[in-house]
Design an enzyme around this catalytic site. Structure first.
Site, PDB file in Angstrom:
ATOM      1  N   ALA A  42      -0.084  -1.877  13.216  1.00 21.45           N
ATOM      2  CA  ALA A  42      -0.292  -3.314  13.111  1.00 21.45           C
ATOM      3  C   ALA A  42       0.999  -4.042  12.791  1.00 21.45           C
ATOM      4  O   ALA A  42       1.873  -3.515  12.121  1.00 21.45           O
ATOM      5  CB  ALA A  42      -1.331  -3.610  12.029  1.00 21.45           C
ATOM      6  N   ASP A 153      -7.510   2.200   0.179  1.00 24.17           N
ATOM      7  CA  ASP A 153      -6.070   2.056   0.429  1.00 24.17           C
ATOM      8  C   ASP A 153      -5.482   0.986  -0.493  1.00 24.17           C
ATOM      9  O   ASP A 153      -4.598   0.229  -0.104  1.00 24.17           O
ATOM     10  CB  ASP A 153      -5.845   1.701   1.912  1.00 24.17           C
ATOM     11  CG  ASP A 153      -4.428   2.051   2.391  1.00 24.17           C
ATOM     12  OD1 ASP A 153      -3.712   2.798   1.683  1.00 24.17           O
ATOM     13  OD2 ASP A 153      -4.042   1.568   3.472  1.00 24.17           O
TER      14      ASP A 153
HETATM   15  P1  ADP Z   1      -1.344  -2.232   7.765  1.00 23.37           P
HETATM   16  O1  ADP Z   1      -2.693  -1.696   8.075  1.00 23.37           O
HETATM   17  O2  ADP Z   1      -0.388  -2.090   8.891  1.00 23.37           O
HETATM   18  O3  ADP Z   1      -0.803  -1.763   6.462  1.00 23.37           O
HETATM   19  P2  ADP Z   1      -1.812  -4.798   6.459  1.00 23.37           P
HETATM   20  O4  ADP Z   1      -3.077  -5.526   6.668  1.00 23.37           O
HETATM   21  O5  ADP Z   1      -1.644  -4.093   5.158  1.00 23.37           O
HETATM   22  O6  ADP Z   1      -1.562  -3.814   7.680  1.00 23.37           O
HETATM   23  O7  ADP Z   1      -0.587  -5.797   6.661  1.00 23.37           O
HETATM   24  C1  ADP Z   1       0.750  -5.333   6.573  1.00 23.37           C
HETATM   25  C2  ADP Z   1       1.553  -6.257   5.684  1.00 23.37           C
HETATM   26  O8  ADP Z   1       1.562  -7.574   6.238  1.00 23.37           O
HETATM   27  C3  ADP Z   1       0.999  -6.443   4.272  1.00 23.37           C
HETATM   28  O9  ADP Z   1       1.408  -5.412   3.414  1.00 23.37           O
HETATM   29  C4  ADP Z   1       1.586  -7.798   3.901  1.00 23.37           C
HETATM   30  O10 ADP Z   1       2.931  -7.678   3.506  1.00 23.37           O
HETATM   31  C5  ADP Z   1       1.528  -8.559   5.222  1.00 23.37           C
HETATM   32  N1  ADP Z   1       0.255  -9.315   5.306  1.00 23.37           N
HETATM   33  C6  ADP Z   1      -0.942  -8.832   5.708  1.00 23.37           C
HETATM   34  N2  ADP Z   1      -1.909  -9.772   5.654  1.00 23.37           N
HETATM   35  C7  ADP Z   1      -1.302 -10.890   5.198  1.00 23.37           C
HETATM   36  C8  ADP Z   1      -1.794 -12.210   4.874  1.00 23.37           C
HETATM   37  N3  ADP Z   1      -3.076 -12.544   5.046  1.00 23.37           N
HETATM   38  N4  ADP Z   1      -0.901 -13.115   4.393  1.00 23.37           N
HETATM   39  C9  ADP Z   1       0.388 -12.772   4.226  1.00 23.37           C
HETATM   40  N5  ADP Z   1       0.897 -11.550   4.490  1.00 23.37           N
HETATM   41  C10 ADP Z   1       0.059 -10.606   4.979  1.00 23.37           C
HETATM   42 MG    MG Z   2      -1.305  -2.188   4.479  1.00 23.94          MG
END
Ligand code: ADP
Ligand code: MG
Length: 322
Positions: A42, A153
């Site tokens: 992602a 997680d």
């Molecule tokens: P992955 O499954 O790749 O770890 P995440 O959903 O944890 O994906 O998103 C990766 C990173 O992107 C997060 O650790 C954060 O730093 C940033 N991020 C994710 N969602 C948001 C959000 N809603 N607002 C701001 N930053 C975000």
């Molecule tokens: Mg993550």
């Protein structure tokens, strides 16, 4: 850094979503800007909705991973977010789009970034701020568990803040590994990042809500000390540290916080899941509700904190709306 799943990945996956997945071109509706973060499958980008000027985080999730169709996993992540819609500590899902390669989740933007940056930074947070963030995390986890969802997680990279300085409220993100409990049989999977996962995951033993509480213990340890409690020089050493619950409570950082902090963390970093308190039980731990903290910001001048003060009936129990 995620481990491959050894269990049936379909166990506990949700398949029903309400949010429509639109095929309208994203670029016509949103202005995409910088990258906020990325994982294995992602990328998350900041974007602005043209019609409203509102800022969102767009999470691009690849539909094919390692040559396999992973649409079901993405639908599951959406379904979990929808189940948690009324949980104020979970990031809100605004809309979803589909492109050739990705499904894109438009998420509420958490402008304060990861609490990881508060652990990795030279200046550690004051204790009263740490307990506020842990309380909010527990509130979110408690509500998830009430819906029979486990996050699996939880780590400082997946707990974000609504604003950076002073730290705002927390928002839990990343439900890719979250599972529903108790649907069919027990859940055993090997997933997560070794540094942050509970011993039962590494041992391929049944997963319960207690697995998330271990992670809350790790997060609390990191906010207090700035160090990851189990991280070793390599994966083997980390595994060993986790499975032996090899935790250093003698760190100097602990002298800047009250002894209740250590008591709280010790109760969570316990090998047997059944011996860990639930999120609701944690919420009534006195560390989280004390009103007087060690006042010295200077470690050298740190005085021992006032301990076991009476915290007034008002704070003796978790808030009623939980
Ligand atoms: P992955 O499954 O790749 O770890 P995440 O959903 O944890 O994906 O998103 C990766 C990173 O992107 C997060 O650790 C954060 O730093 C940033 N991020 C994710 N969602 C948001 C959000 N809603 N607002 C701001 N930053 C975000
Ligand atoms: Mg993550």
């Amino acid at each position: 850094r995620r481990l491959d799943s050894r269990g049936g990945l379909s166990a506990g996956l949700l398949g029903e979503i309400q949010t429509p997945i639109s095929t309208e071109p994203l670029e016509s509706l949103y202005d995409m800007s910088g990258e906020l973060g990325r994982g294995k499958f992602a990328v998350v980008k900041r974007c602005v909705e043209k019609a409203t000027g509102k800022v969102f985080a767009a999470k691009f999730l690849r539909k094919r991973r390692r040559g396999r169709d992973c649409r079901a996993e993405v639908i599951h992540e959406m379904a979990v977010l929808e189940t948690a819609r009324n949980n104020a500590r979970v990031v809100n899902l605004h809309a979803a789009y589909e492109t050739d390669h990705d499904i894109v989740l438009l998420l509420e933007f958490a402008a304060g970034g990861e609490i990881f940056d508060l652990c990795a930074c030279d200046e550690l947070l004051p204790e009263a701020q740490i307990t506020r963030l842990i309380r909010q995390t527990l509130e979110g986890v408690h509500l998830l568990h009430q819906s029979n969802l486990v996050h699996l997680d939880l780590k400082p990279q997946n707990i974000l803040l609504t604003s950076p300085c002073p730290p705002g409220d927390i928002k839990i993100v990343d439900f890719g590994l979250a599972r529903r409990l108790g649907a069919v049989g027990e859940l055993r999977e090997i997933l997560g990042t070794p540094e942050y996962v509970a011993p039962e995951i590494l041992n391929y033993e049944p997963i319960t809500t207690a697995t998330d509480l271990w992670s809350v213990g790790v997060i609390a340890y990191m906010l207090v000390t700035g160090e990851s409690p189990f991280a070793g020089d390599d994966k083997q050493e980390t595994y060993l540290n986790v499975s032996q619950v090899n935790v250093d409570y003698s760190r100097e950082a602990f002298s800047r916080v009250s002894e209740l902090a250590v008591d709280f963390i010790r109760k969570l970093l316990v090998k047997a899941p059944e011996d860990r308190p639930s999120a609701a039980e944690c919420l009534s731990h006195p560390w989280l509700w004390q009103q007087q903290f060690c006042l010295s910001p200077e470690p050298a001048a740190a005085t021992r904190p006032v301990r076991e003060r009476s915290c007034g009936a008002k704070w003796a129990a978790p808030p009623e709306d939980l």
